[in-house]
Motif scaffolding. Structure first.
Motif, PDB file in Angstrom:
ATOM      1  N   ALA A 115       0.836  -1.205   0.000  1.00  0.00           N
ATOM      2  CA  ALA A 115       0.000   0.000   0.000  1.00  0.00           C
ATOM      3  C   ALA A 115       0.868   1.251   0.000  1.00  0.00           C
ATOM      4  O   ALA A 115       0.567   2.233  -0.683  1.00  0.00           O
ATOM      5  CB  ALA A 115      -0.931   0.000   1.214  1.00  0.00           C
ATOM      6  N   LEU A 116       1.955   1.231   0.773  1.00  0.00           N
ATOM      7  CA  LEU A 116       2.868   2.386   0.827  1.00  0.00           C
ATOM      8  C   LEU A 116       3.695   2.518  -0.435  1.00  0.00           C
ATOM      9  O   LEU A 116       4.274   3.579  -0.692  1.00  0.00           O
ATOM     10  CB  LEU A 116       3.786   2.265   2.049  1.00  0.00           C
ATOM     11  CG  LEU A 116       3.364   3.048   3.283  1.00  0.00           C
ATOM     12  CD1 LEU A 116       3.429   4.550   3.041  1.00  0.00           C
ATOM     13  CD2 LEU A 116       1.973   2.661   3.732  1.00  0.00           C
ATOM     14  N   LEU A 117       3.751   1.460  -1.211  1.00  0.00           N
ATOM     15  CA  LEU A 117       4.536   1.523  -2.443  1.00  0.00           C
ATOM     16  C   LEU A 117       3.918   2.478  -3.448  1.00  0.00           C
ATOM     17  O   LEU A 117       4.630   3.043  -4.281  1.00  0.00           O
ATOM     18  CB  LEU A 117       4.657   0.117  -3.037  1.00  0.00           C
ATOM     19  CG  LEU A 117       5.850  -0.153  -3.952  1.00  0.00           C
ATOM     20  CD1 LEU A 117       7.154   0.042  -3.204  1.00  0.00           C
ATOM     21  CD2 LEU A 117       5.768  -1.568  -4.507  1.00  0.00           C
ATOM     22  N   ALA A 118       2.590   2.692  -3.380  1.00  0.00           N
ATOM     23  CA  ALA A 118       1.963   3.634  -4.320  1.00  0.00           C
ATOM     24  C   ALA A 118       0.548   4.025  -3.929  1.00  0.00           C
ATOM     25  O   ALA A 118       0.215   5.206  -3.895  1.00  0.00           O
ATOM     26  CB  ALA A 118       1.967   3.057  -5.738  1.00  0.00           C
ATOM     27  N   ILE A 119      -0.318   3.063  -3.633  1.00  0.00           N
ATOM     28  CA  ILE A 119      -1.744   3.346  -3.468  1.00  0.00           C
ATOM     29  C   ILE A 119      -2.003   4.363  -2.365  1.00  0.00           C
ATOM     30  O   ILE A 119      -2.832   5.273  -2.529  1.00  0.00           O
ATOM     31  CB  ILE A 119      -2.534   2.048  -3.191  1.00  0.00           C
ATOM     32  CG1 ILE A 119      -2.431   1.101  -4.372  1.00  0.00           C
ATOM     33  CG2 ILE A 119      -4.001   2.368  -2.874  1.00  0.00           C
ATOM     34  CD1 ILE A 119      -2.998   1.641  -5.650  1.00  0.00           C
ATOM     35  N   LEU A 120      -1.331   4.251  -1.245  1.00  0.00           N
ATOM     36  CA  LEU A 120      -1.596   5.177  -0.142  1.00  0.00           C
ATOM     37  C   LEU A 120      -1.071   6.586  -0.413  1.00  0.00           C
ATOM     38  O   LEU A 120      -1.811   7.557  -0.242  1.00  0.00           O
ATOM     39  CB  LEU A 120      -1.028   4.622   1.166  1.00  0.00           C
ATOM     40  CG  LEU A 120      -1.563   5.268   2.444  1.00  0.00           C
ATOM     41  CD1 LEU A 120      -1.598   4.259   3.582  1.00  0.00           C
ATOM     42  CD2 LEU A 120      -0.712   6.457   2.866  1.00  0.00           C
ATOM     43  N   PRO A 121       0.175   6.780  -0.860  1.00  0.00           N
ATOM     44  CA  PRO A 121       0.662   8.158  -1.038  1.00  0.00           C
ATOM     45  C   PRO A 121       0.291   8.803  -2.366  1.00  0.00           C
ATOM     46  O   PRO A 121       0.201  10.029  -2.458  1.00  0.00           O
ATOM     47  CB  PRO A 121       2.176   8.003  -0.938  1.00  0.00           C
ATOM     48  CG  PRO A 121       2.454   6.629  -1.459  1.00  0.00           C
ATOM     49  CD  PRO A 121       1.271   5.795  -1.017  1.00  0.00           C
TER      50      PRO A 121
END
Length: 456
Positions: A355-361
């Motif tokens: 999720a922190l790799l792209a979707i969240l930020p």
């Protein structure tokens, strides 16, 4: 110093779980009902849209750095009230005030986008998400040794300290020039060596932008074209390069919030209990915080990878992780001691990492890159307000969804939205990596208009 604010925001993410766990202890002097606990946990996100609208207006009016300093006032006040809270009412007041600066990350994304070269912008933006992860991990560690009032006292001191250090930070030259403050912008350029980042504009153009109308004249192959007629400020929001990025970013927020990533952040202990994770919830929550930090580091190391590709990988791996969780729970429904108990723990940790790799930020980052300078602050505040409203709704209805549909169906829905994130990146999302802000804006213009445009 600009991004340190997100450290405190990250601490506030984990603080609600710490607070609720300690208030449930028999020795606690404050006792809450289940309904009161839900309001203490979610009220910050509910108030955040109000703060975002205020922040959006302040960002365009007073600048990025000064706005961050202004929002430190309610942040410090909220932590001070929580430190000395002795009742449900005082806790609720503190959490309500904390919601005002909760969405201040929009200022950081704008600041970084406007002072960094296009090829390094995605690398420096990762500082925002990484400091959130560090804050969550730091709060989880402090919760093992200190009382919740001591932790909130530390947050108050850090808020005051960073408010003072920001006096050493200048406004970005791009914003200064848009306000006609050319001499000051040149000084900041020399101090930060930003001459290759922020293009110089004429005093006439800067004054025109400051008046929130289109430039009086444009340059085409070195020759001035006819001046564009002035138009009212509200007409800016009817432009294609405003309403189209608005629709795209809102769609991205719907896909992101539907993936359940913020549910796992805010309801980590409840989710782990519902899914019958065999480990202690506090220990697994710490591992999730570490996974979030490592995901932020991974996002930083992959700053040269196309953003659309990152979203595809992130959404796909998140979907696989959740499908493993759902399949495991369905396969061993009713089993007292199911085999391979580490499966759920690893799946949730991988879900948070990817999720922190792209979707969240990425939705928050995209907002700082796709709007014109004239309306950037206002539109960031408006779009991110909608994102926080979605955040509040999904977190508020999650317990009811689980009770009505069951945990397997709920997390299957989240997995479906993870797949939607992949499709959004493939077919709709604009690619912003390595592009200047002017080039990004051209994505939303008709093809004929792009062919006529000549970017220096």
């Amino acid at each position: 110093m600009i991004c340190f604010t997100q450290f405190l925001i990250g601490c506030s993410y984990s603080f609600s779980s710490t607070l609720m766990a300690e208030l449930r202890e028999p020795s606690s002097t404050i006792h809450l009902t289940i309904e009161e606990e839900s309001w203490i946990t979610s009220i910050t996100v509910l108030i955040c849209p109000i703060g975002l609208l205020i922040i959006g207006i302040l960002t365009d009016k007073f600048g990025r750095r000064k706005t961050i300093q202004i929002v430190y006032i309610p942040m410090a006040l909220s932590w001070l009230i929580i430190t000395f809270a002795n009742s449900y009412t005082s806790l609720l007041i503190g959490k309500i005030i904390l919601g005002i600066p909760f969405g201040v990350s929009t200022c950081m994304f704008l600041y970084i986008s406007e002072i960094t070269p296009a090829n390094l912008r995605s690398l420096y933006i990762t500082l925002v998400t990484m400091t959130v992860g560090v804050g969550m991990m730091a709060e989880s560690i402090m919760a093992m040794f200190f009382h919740w009032q001591t932790i909130s006292g530390v947050m108050f001191v850090l808020s005051v300290a960073n408010f003072l250090t920001l006096f050493m930070v200048p406004e970005p030259p791009m914003w200064l020039r848009s306000k006609g403050r050319l001499t000051e912008a040149d000084k900041v350029d020399r101090w930060l060596d930003l001459g290759h980042v922020s293009p110089r504009v004429t005093a006439t153009a800067a004054a025109t932008v400051d008046a929130d109308v289109p430039p009086a004249a444009t340059v085409d192959n070195g020759k001035k074209t006819a001046a564009a007629p002035s138009s009212p400020y509200w007409s800016l929001f009817l432009r294609r390069n405003v309403w189209m990025p608005t629709a795209i970013t809102l769609m991205f927020f719907i896909c992101q919030q539907g993936s359940g990533v913020y549910v796992l952040l805010f309801y980590s202990m409840d989710v782990l209990r519902d899914c019958k994770v065999p480990w202690d919830a506090n220990t697994v929550s710490l591992f999730l915080s570490i996974a979030r930090l490592m995901g932020g580091v991974g996002f930083a190391t992959m700053h040269r990878v196309a953003r659309r590709k990152l979203v595809v990988v992130s959404g796909g791996c998140m979907a696989v992780s959740l499908l493993i969780v759902v399949a495991y729970m369905s396969a061993f429904t009713g089993v007292q001691n199911p085999p391979f108990p580490m499966t759920l723990i690893i799946a949730f940790i991988m879900f948070m990492f990817f999720a922190l790799l792209a979707i969240l930020p990425m939705p928050w980052i995209l907002c700082g890159e796709v709007f014109p300078m004239e309306v950037k602050g206002v539109m960031n505040g408006l779009v991110q307000t909608c994102g926080y409203v979605m955040w509040f709704i999904i977190c508020k209805i999650y317990p009811s969804m689980v009770s009505h549909f069951g945990v397997e169906i709920v997390w299957s829905i989240f997995a479906f939205f993870c797949i939607l994130n992949m499709l959004f990146a493939i077919f709709i999302m604009p690619e912003t990596k390595g592009k200047s802000l002017d080039e990004v804006l051209l994505y939303f213009e008709p093809k004929k208009q792009i062919e006529k445009t000549n970017i220096p």
